[in-house]
Design a protein around this motif. Structure first.
Motif, PDB file in Angstrom:
ATOM      1  N   LEU A 138       0.865  -1.368   0.023  1.00 34.60           N
ATOM      2  CA  LEU A 138       0.166  -0.101  -0.066  1.00 34.60           C
ATOM      3  C   LEU A 138       1.064   1.127   0.285  1.00 34.60           C
ATOM      4  CD1 LEU A 138      -2.741   1.868   0.057  1.00 34.60           C
ATOM      5  CD2 LEU A 138      -2.689   1.124   3.261  1.00 34.60           C
ATOM      6  N   ILE A 139       0.570   2.184  -0.665  1.00 36.29           N
ATOM      7  CA  ILE A 139       1.460   3.177  -0.672  1.00 36.29           C
ATOM      8  C   ILE A 139       0.000   4.526  -0.502  1.00 36.29           C
ATOM      9  CG2 ILE A 139       2.908   4.984  -2.054  1.00 36.29           C
ATOM     10  CD1 ILE A 139       4.014   2.616  -2.093  1.00 36.29           C
ATOM     11  N   THR A 140       0.564   5.290   0.583  1.00 36.84           N
ATOM     12  CA  THR A 140      -0.985   6.573   0.322  1.00 36.84           C
ATOM     13  C   THR A 140      -0.357   7.682  -0.155  1.00 36.84           C
ATOM     14  OG1 THR A 140       0.699   7.115   2.373  1.00 36.84           O
ATOM     15  CG2 THR A 140      -0.411   5.291   3.339  1.00 36.84           C
ATOM     16  N   GLN A 141      -2.053   8.395   0.006  1.00 36.71           N
ATOM     17  CA  GLN A 141      -1.467   9.695  -0.846  1.00 36.71           C
ATOM     18  C   GLN A 141      -1.048  10.764   0.449  1.00 36.71           C
ATOM     19  OE1 GLN A 141      -2.486  10.323  -3.911  1.00 36.71           O
ATOM     20  NE2 GLN A 141      -2.931   8.210  -4.411  1.00 36.71           N
ATOM     21  N   GLY A 142      -1.387  10.732   1.161  1.00 32.54           N
ATOM     22  CA  GLY A 142      -0.983  11.472   2.900  1.00 32.54           C
ATOM     23  C   GLY A 142       0.381  11.151   3.118  1.00 32.54           C
ATOM     24  N   HIS A 143       1.516  12.597   2.729  1.00 34.60           N
ATOM     25  CA  HIS A 143       2.975  12.741   3.368  1.00 34.60           C
ATOM     26  C   HIS A 143       2.800  12.268   5.001  1.00 34.60           C
ATOM     27  CE1 HIS A 143       4.330  14.220  -0.180  1.00 34.60           C
ATOM     28  NE2 HIS A 143       3.664  12.952  -0.754  1.00 34.60           N
ATOM     29  N   ARG A 144       3.656  11.713   5.813  1.00 33.87           N
ATOM     30  CA  ARG A 144       3.976  11.556   7.103  1.00 33.87           C
ATOM     31  C   ARG A 144       3.208  10.704   7.928  1.00 33.87           C
ATOM     32  NH1 ARG A 144       9.017  14.573   8.134  1.00 33.87           N
ATOM     33  NH2 ARG A 144       9.946  15.689   6.096  1.00 33.87           N
ATOM     34  N   SER A 145       2.656  12.040   8.817  1.00 35.72           N
ATOM     35  CA  SER A 145       2.336  11.187   9.578  1.00 35.72           C
ATOM     36  C   SER A 145       0.556  11.093   9.280  1.00 35.72           C
ATOM     37  CB  SER A 145       1.722  12.413  11.123  1.00 35.72           C
ATOM     38  OG  SER A 145       1.822  13.559  10.649  1.00 35.72           O
ATOM     39  N   TYR A 146      -0.298  12.007   8.272  1.00 33.76           N
ATOM     40  CA  TYR A 146      -1.464  12.419   7.431  1.00 33.76           C
ATOM     41  C   TYR A 146      -1.322  10.398   6.545  1.00 33.76           C
ATOM     42  CZ  TYR A 146      -0.633  16.678   9.425  1.00 33.76           C
ATOM     43  OH  TYR A 146      -1.588  17.618  10.709  1.00 33.76           O
ATOM     44  N   GLY A 147      -0.003  10.319   6.051  1.00 33.05           N
ATOM     45  CA  GLY A 147       0.237   8.800   5.824  1.00 33.05           C
ATOM     46  C   GLY A 147      -0.539   7.862   5.859  1.00 33.05           C
ATOM     47  N   VAL A 148       0.309   8.144   7.486  1.00 30.56           N
ATOM     48  CA  VAL A 148      -0.178   6.813   8.185  1.00 30.56           C
ATOM     49  C   VAL A 148      -1.359   6.858   8.744  1.00 30.56           C
ATOM     50  CG1 VAL A 148       0.648   6.045  11.020  1.00 30.56           C
ATOM     51  CG2 VAL A 148       2.504   7.343   9.677  1.00 30.56           C
ATOM     52  N   LEU A 149      -2.100   8.029   9.387  1.00 24.98           N
ATOM     53  CA  LEU A 149      -3.514   7.625   9.843  1.00 24.98           C
ATOM     54  C   LEU A 149      -4.238   7.451   8.264  1.00 24.98           C
ATOM     55  CD1 LEU A 149      -5.555   8.762  11.647  1.00 24.98           C
ATOM     56  CD2 LEU A 149      -5.287  11.586  10.623  1.00 24.98           C
ATOM     57  N   GLU A 150      -4.122   7.595   7.549  1.00 24.72           N
ATOM     58  CA  GLU A 150      -4.578   7.075   6.349  1.00 24.72           C
ATOM     59  C   GLU A 150      -4.492   5.794   5.930  1.00 24.72           C
ATOM     60  OE1 GLU A 150      -4.007   6.799   1.290  1.00 24.72           O
ATOM     61  OE2 GLU A 150      -3.947   8.833   2.247  1.00 24.72           O
ATOM     62  N   ALA A 151      -3.141   4.989   6.258  1.00 28.41           N
ATOM     63  CA  ALA A 151      -2.899   3.930   5.863  1.00 28.41           C
ATOM     64  C   ALA A 151      -3.759   2.965   7.406  1.00 28.41           C
ATOM     65  CB  ALA A 151      -1.698   3.261   6.700  1.00 28.41           C
ATOM     66  N   LEU A 152      -3.714   3.729   8.779  1.00 27.03           N
ATOM     67  CA  LEU A 152      -4.632   3.216   9.680  1.00 27.03           C
ATOM     68  C   LEU A 152      -6.026   3.425   9.252  1.00 27.03           C
ATOM     69  CD1 LEU A 152      -3.233   4.323  12.805  1.00 27.03           C
ATOM     70  CD2 LEU A 152      -2.812   2.157  11.924  1.00 27.03           C
ATOM     71  N   GLU A 153      -6.486   4.384   8.717  1.00 26.23           N
ATOM     72  CA  GLU A 153      -8.289   4.263   8.313  1.00 26.23           C
ATOM     73  C   GLU A 153      -8.997   2.893   6.943  1.00 26.23           C
ATOM     74  OE1 GLU A 153     -10.141   5.679   9.905  1.00 26.23           O
ATOM     75  OE2 GLU A 153      -8.636   6.718  11.660  1.00 26.23           O
TER      76      GLU A 153
END
Length: 276
Positions: free
Chosen positions: A257-272
């Motif tokens: 999985l590659i998130t659209q969000g960067h850094r911490s916001y990418g982590v939050l996106e992945a968790l969601e």
């Protein structure tokens, strides 16, 4: 929830460039989401290139329940018991070889030798000061790092040798070091201007596998989230590997999985996405 996600039990994330925002903070909404998931029985750990004292503030903020991985996988530490569970150190011969080679070649690099919770350097510089400030620790300045390492050799060996240099030349120097050391050391990078040299079997992937085994958690039940090359070993090993959006495009193919969000916001996106 995807049935495959119901069995996910452990999430490991990198700090710099991943869990932390550009100000080296964890956004409140991400802290809240992690704590919610912990209350549901999901375990979280940090897998960082930082030394342990440079990670403690985030352990406390997130109220983590399991040991964490530091120094790019060379150390696993149980913060609840203040106990080192796993520690791999560089061979003295390899450390001497690198420092001697740098001196003979005349390479102008900033040099840092990590010994568990201590860091020694003989290259004072404004970048060294920024490095200390970023980690929130103070390094010990010595006149000659090569001599210091030799003097400590009877009692201590380095956990990790870190070199800082211009991003444009780091890759070439890294390749030279690989030729010099071969399979006797692990050479990785947490950023374009860092080169990290460790025990040949030290990696975030090996440490995460060791920690998961100690916790009785299967490989497929593990999620690893990172942003750079030093995270690849755990991203490859975990059942689900995630790269946040600021990861170099050249390594995107390594992740599930590659998130659209960067850094911490990418982590939050992945968790969601993984725990809707």
């Amino acid at each position: 929830m995807d049935p495959a996600m119901k069995n996910k039990r452990l999430v490991a994330f990198d700090l710099d460039g991943t869990l932390l925002d550009e100000h080296r903070r964890i956004p409140a909404m991400l802290v809240q989401r992690i704590q919610e998931l912990q209350s549901l029985g999901i375990l979280f750990t940090i897998a960082t290139g930082r030394m342990y004292p440079a990670a403690t503030r985030y352990i406390e903020q997130l109220r983590l329940h399991v040991p964490i991985i530091t120094c790019n996988g060379a150390m696993i530490r149980d913060h609840r018991q203040d106990q080192v569970m796993h520690h791999q150190v560089l061979d003295q011969g390899q450390t001497d070889k690198v420092l001697q080679w740098l001196r003979e070649k005349g390479h102008r690099v900033l040099r840092y030798s990590f010994y568990g919770d201590d860091v020694f350097t003989d290259t004072p510089h404004e970048q060294t000061t920024r490095y200390e400030e970023g980690l929130g620790v103070t390094f010990m300045s010595v006149p000659d790092l090569e001599l210091q390492v030799q003097q400590l050799a009877k009692h201590r060996h380095p956990t990790m040798l870190v070199l800082m240099l211009e991003a444009g030349v780091a890759q070439a120097l890294s390749e030279e070091l690989m030729s010099l050391l071969g399979s006797s050391a692990c050479i990785t990078s947490s950023n374009d201007y860092f080169i990290e040299i460790l025990h040949p079997e030290a990696s975030k992937g090996e440490a995460l596998a060791c920690l998961a085994a100690k916790l009785g958690i299967d490989q497929e039940q593990v999620i690893a989230i990172g942003d750079n090359r030093n995270d690849l070993s755990m991203i490859r090993w975990a059942g689900t590997g995630v790269l946040v959006g600021n990861a170099p495009p050249a390594i995107h193919h390594e992740a599930n999985l590659i998130t659209q969000g960067h850094r911490s916001y990418g982590v939050l996106e992945a968790l969601e996405k993984l725990f809707p």
